[in-house]
Enzyme design. Structure first.
Site, PDB file in Angstrom:
ATOM      1  N   HIS A 180       0.831  -1.207   0.000  1.00  0.00           N
ATOM      2  CA  HIS A 180       0.000   0.000   0.000  1.00  0.00           C
ATOM      3  C   HIS A 180       0.868   1.259   0.000  1.00  0.00           C
ATOM      4  O   HIS A 180       0.662   2.167  -0.817  1.00  0.00           O
ATOM      5  CB  HIS A 180      -0.906  -0.014   1.238  1.00  0.00           C
ATOM      6  CG  HIS A 180      -1.782   1.186   1.378  1.00  0.00           C
ATOM      7  ND1 HIS A 180      -3.107   1.184   1.017  1.00  0.00           N
ATOM      8  CD2 HIS A 180      -1.528   2.434   1.844  1.00  0.00           C
ATOM      9  CE1 HIS A 180      -3.629   2.380   1.245  1.00  0.00           C
ATOM     10  NE2 HIS A 180      -2.685   3.159   1.759  1.00  0.00           N
ATOM     11  N   GLU A 181       1.831   1.315   0.908  1.00  0.00           N
ATOM     12  CA  GLU A 181       2.692   2.500   0.988  1.00  0.00           C
ATOM     13  C   GLU A 181       3.514   2.675  -0.290  1.00  0.00           C
ATOM     14  O   GLU A 181       3.745   3.805  -0.742  1.00  0.00           O
ATOM     15  CB  GLU A 181       3.614   2.402   2.205  1.00  0.00           C
ATOM     16  CG  GLU A 181       2.902   2.328   3.545  1.00  0.00           C
ATOM     17  CD  GLU A 181       2.009   3.525   3.821  1.00  0.00           C
ATOM     18  OE1 GLU A 181       2.195   4.582   3.183  1.00  0.00           O
ATOM     19  OE2 GLU A 181       1.109   3.405   4.666  1.00  0.00           O
ATOM     20  N   HIS A 218       1.718   4.611  -2.972  1.00  0.00           N
ATOM     21  CA  HIS A 218       1.920   6.062  -2.921  1.00  0.00           C
ATOM     22  C   HIS A 218       3.251   6.425  -3.569  1.00  0.00           C
ATOM     23  O   HIS A 218       3.356   7.389  -4.331  1.00  0.00           O
ATOM     24  CB  HIS A 218       1.930   6.546  -1.464  1.00  0.00           C
ATOM     25  CG  HIS A 218       0.603   6.512  -0.795  1.00  0.00           C
ATOM     26  ND1 HIS A 218      -0.495   7.190  -1.269  1.00  0.00           N
ATOM     27  CD2 HIS A 218       0.186   5.884   0.340  1.00  0.00           C
ATOM     28  CE1 HIS A 218      -1.523   6.986  -0.461  1.00  0.00           C
ATOM     29  NE2 HIS A 218      -1.135   6.199   0.519  1.00  0.00           N
ATOM     30  N   HIS A 227       3.384   6.365  -7.352  1.00  0.00           N
ATOM     31  CA  HIS A 227       2.673   7.523  -7.896  1.00  0.00           C
ATOM     32  C   HIS A 227       3.613   8.729  -7.939  1.00  0.00           C
ATOM     33  O   HIS A 227       3.666   9.462  -8.935  1.00  0.00           O
ATOM     34  CB  HIS A 227       1.443   7.829  -7.034  1.00  0.00           C
ATOM     35  CG  HIS A 227       0.413   8.661  -7.721  1.00  0.00           C
ATOM     36  ND1 HIS A 227      -0.718   9.127  -7.091  1.00  0.00           N
ATOM     37  CD2 HIS A 227       0.332   9.118  -8.996  1.00  0.00           C
ATOM     38  CE1 HIS A 227      -1.445   9.832  -7.947  1.00  0.00           C
ATOM     39  NE2 HIS A 227      -0.831   9.840  -9.102  1.00  0.00           N
TER      40      HIS A 227
END
Length: 785
Positions: free
Chosen positions: A566-567, A570, A573
């Protein structure tokens, strides 16, 4: 209004939400077992094989890391280069120099924009204001991270002073007329706008909307009231979050009445046969899940759902002040003010989405309630009829325990997830999808804030060095347990005039070249002949390592693997969204779009083809049997409909509180919450006398955007199905699919209308306009696998 990166309401809702309430994890892949053969690793790029091997070793082998990190310190034989290679930050005093230097640059830009009078000068206004934003963020974002993370108190204090100085200057700019007028003139001149790039047009529009929100065009008295209200909100909000208290802080029971609860936990709170349980925290939650006595569960439940009168007052006062602020700014409500620049655009669109999602989810919850009631009827005697609010967690826990007893111990899973292999897997996945890999890089003296921090350079097949990632992943005393992704410096193009300006700095001996001086010594790249400052990212986790001299690597639970993926969503992106302007780089996009890449990565974490890239037993090197993951996912998904219903109602509550209702003399936050539960919920409603909303701390940080995580869950699931083919036939690791995601979504950062990104990646023109109809369509997609 100028904003910094850290001013976003939240960075990572997945992790932050755990601080306020326990939430069942969303299982993000089909639990049906699909056999998958190991996927060969692509090591064709120069150095890729070495990087792949080293990546695992620096996280898994303490001896290798000691040698790797020590050799880097010896080889340079030079003084400290400064945190993140920022040449100013070699000592605490450097933060003041850094802030003052940036402040002088910012003041020159302000003077330049305010004095613009010709077409040529106005043509540069959007880019100059973007650079002004970047200069503020350079100091504020980095200092904010350092003051919260660095172990040295003197450096923390220096970072705090630098943060305060630049933040104060930013607030002065946001209440000073002139910049907004110059931007308006530029945007109203067709000749100027015609010469702007697409990014410049987007950034100008963002800044125009932000200036409008700051009430900068109001008469003086109203503007002063706006500033005063903003200050009051900034004070009462943290007070509400930090000092929320229950009406009854503790409950005392005879320990014999707590049968079913973990006796070890009970003993921690017991004195002379009396058990004193705090009503907020893990002990109370554990009691509600496990105590057999229904009356005891009810008493604990009521206490955990009842905030103090003062806490509820602070909440309602916060809502009233926000409603007044919105009216002062000529908005119908605070939700209208907050949502104007989001994908949703309006409260009506959010309502359309939530109601469509609720309709899709309702049947699922009704089935779960029926299962709970049936289990209660067959496993209890003399208890109250029907499913009570204090029954839900208890019987869910009972059902899950019975299922868990027939499956493999999930602890066995961690043996296949050493931290090094997971990082290796992420790099291999990014290579296959996007053509970028993670390459360990030796650090220079003074570059990191702790000796445990690893630096990874992100290397592109086509563009070379594209980002820097600092990984602080191991637990240690005093470190925050909450995983997070921080953007310390955004992508941005450095112009020729900036290099000329930097020449005076490079001449004082602090920097070797103008290019180095223009970015404070931090990483740059000149791919395709354009000089850019590279995204610099910090990734924080709290993974436990073996104590002493054990050679066993840090082994992650499956939930921790999902968190790391999940991290890194980020991070990717930020890495791929390398725009020319800072205001739209990476994760600087609409709040309700920012979680999409990270939530999407959770799907990859549970996919057989992706897991086959790296998941192997740390001792035997045997591949992970996927049925173990399938069992874990099935368990996690068992009552996800109930969790989704709760999140839908909280999102509706957030919207209702930020309407114009708080301006009514009869405003009651409790009545609104209970009424939403009754109208939209299938689960038992909170009993009269409770007021749980006083514990809803995210009302301050989210402010009308709590729906965003649900929204991005739906978008991520749809993209997983349509673009990555649900992982079928290796769709999760195919370059064509990754390129589609990169070209339509990730590379734009916030520089393209997110609805166009969504329509493009899904090839679905129905949602391109982003109207209420589009929101309803998205809601109808649902979150259930």
């Amino acid at each position: 209004m100028l904003k910094v990166t850290t001013s976003r309401p939240w960075v990572c809702s997945r992790c932050v939400r755990r601080q306020v309430q326990s939430r069942r994890r969303l299982a993000t892949a089909s639990t049906q077992y699909r056999e998958s053969r190991p996927v060969p690793v692509d090591n064709s790029a120069p150095g890729a094989k070495r990087d792949d091997r080293t990546l695992r070793q620096i996280f898994d082998s303490p001896n290798f890391w000691a040698e790797f990190s020590q050799s880097s310190k010896q080889s340079y034989n030079r003084p400290a280069v400064g945190l993140f290679q920022n040449r100013y930050l070699v000592n605490p005093q450097g933060f003041e120099v850094f802030a003052n230097t940036s402040l002088r640059k910012a003041q020159r830009i302000v003077d330049k924009v305010l004095s613009a009078s010709t077409v040529e000068e106005y043509r540069h206004v959007a880019r100059e204001l973007d650079r002004l934003s970047d200069l503020l963020c350079r100091v504020i974002d980095l200092s904010d991270f350092v003051r919260a993370t660095h172990p040295n108190a003197a450096i923390q204090a220096a970072a705090s002073r630098a943060y305060a100085k630049m933040f104060e200057y930013m607030n002065i700019l946001n209440t000073t007329t002139g910049l907004d007028k110059q931007l308006e003139i530029a945007m109203a001149t067709p000749e100027i706008v015609a010469g702007w790039t697409e990014e410049e047009v987007v950034v100008a529009d963002i800044l125009r909307k932000d200036f409008a929100k700051s009430a900068i065009d109001l008469p003086r008295a109203q503007r002063e009231r706006f500033v005063a209200l903003s200050q009051e909100i900034s004070e009462i909000g943290p007070e509400f979050v930090d000092y929320m208290t229950p009406a009854k802080p503790y409950l005392t029971f005879e320990s014999s009445k707590l049968k079913g609860m973990d006796p070890v936990l009970v003993r921690q709170y017991t004195t002379w046969g009396q058990t004193k349980i705090p009503t907020i925290g893990g002990a109370a939650a554990a009691a509600i899940r496990s105590v057999q006595n229904e009356d005891v569960r009810k008493e604990i439940f009521m206490a955990t759902r009842t905030a103090s009168r003062n806490t509820v007052y602070k909440l309602e006062e916060l809502m009233r002040k926000r409603a007044e602020l919105a009216k002062l700014s000529r908005y119908e409500s605070y939700s209208h003010l907050a949502l104007g620049d989001k994908m949703a655009k309006s409260p009506a669109s959010v309502s359309q989405f939530l109601e469509a999602l609720s309709k899709d989810n309702n049947q699922i919850v009704e089935g779960e309630v029926s299962e709970l009631l049936k289990f209660k009827m067959s496993n209890s005697h003399g208890s109250s009829p029907g499913l009570q609010p204090w029954d839900k967690d208890y019987y869910m826990s009972q059902i899950l325990a019975s299922v868990r007893s027939h499956s493999r111990n999930s602890d066995f899973l961690s043996a296949y997830f050493s931290l090094g292999t997971v990082m290796q897997g992420l790099s291999r996945l990014f290579t296959r999808l996007y053509g970028v890999r993670l390459a360990p890089h030796e650090t220079m003296p003074g570059e990191t804030w702790n000796s445990d921090v690893r630096r990874l350079d992100v290397i592109s097949e086509t563009d070379g060095h594209v980002a820097v990632l600092y990984c602080d992943l191991f637990s240690r005393p005093g470190k925050s347990p909450n995983p997070a992704h921080f953007t310390l410096r955004c992508s941005r193009e450095i112009t020729t005039p900036e290099l000329e300006e930097a020449s005076s700095l490079s001449q004082n001996g602090l920097f070797k070249t103008n290019e180095e001086a223009a970015n404070d010594g931090m990483a740059t790249s000149r791919a395709s002949g354009v000089l850019k400052q590279l995204p610099t990212i910090a990734l924080i986790c709290d993974f436990v390592t073996m104590s002493g001299k054990s050679s066993r690597p840090a082994l992650l639970s499956f939930n921790e693997v999902q968190t790391l993926f999940h991290e890194m969503g980020h991070a990717i992106h930020s890495i791929l969204g390398r725009t020319s302007l800072q205001n739209v780089s990476g994760t600087r996009c609409a709040t309700d779009f920012a979680e999409l890449p990270s939530v999407l990565m959770e799907h990859f974490a549970a996919d057989p083809s992706v897991l086959s890239l790296f998941a192997r037993h740390y001792e035997t090197d045997q591949p992970l049997p996927y049925e173990m993951v399938a069992e874990k996912l099935a368990l996690d998904k068992r009552f996800e409909g109930s969790d989704t219903e709760n999140q839908i109602i909280l999102s509706m509550l957030d919207l209702a509180y930020h309407s114009d209702l708080p301006l009514s003399p009869s405003f009651s936050s409790t009545q609104i919450y209970h009424s939403l539960q009754q109208k939209h919920g299938a689960l038992p409603v909170d009993p009269p006398g409770t007021c749980w909303q006083g514990f809803f701390g995210h009302l301050f940080g989210y402010g009308s955007t709590y729906y965003s995580y649900l929204f991005d869950r739906v978008l991520a699931r749809r993209i997983w199905q349509v673009v990555f083919k649900d992982g079928e036939a290796g769709g999760s690791i195919q370059r064509d699919n990754g390129e589609k995601m990169k070209e339509e979504v990730l590379k734009w950062g916030g520089g393209r209308d997110p609805w166009k990104c969504l329509a493009g990646v899904l090839d679905d023109g129905r949602v391109e306009n982003g109207d209420e109809k589009a929101m309803a369509i998205v809601g109808s997609w649902g979150v259930k696998e």
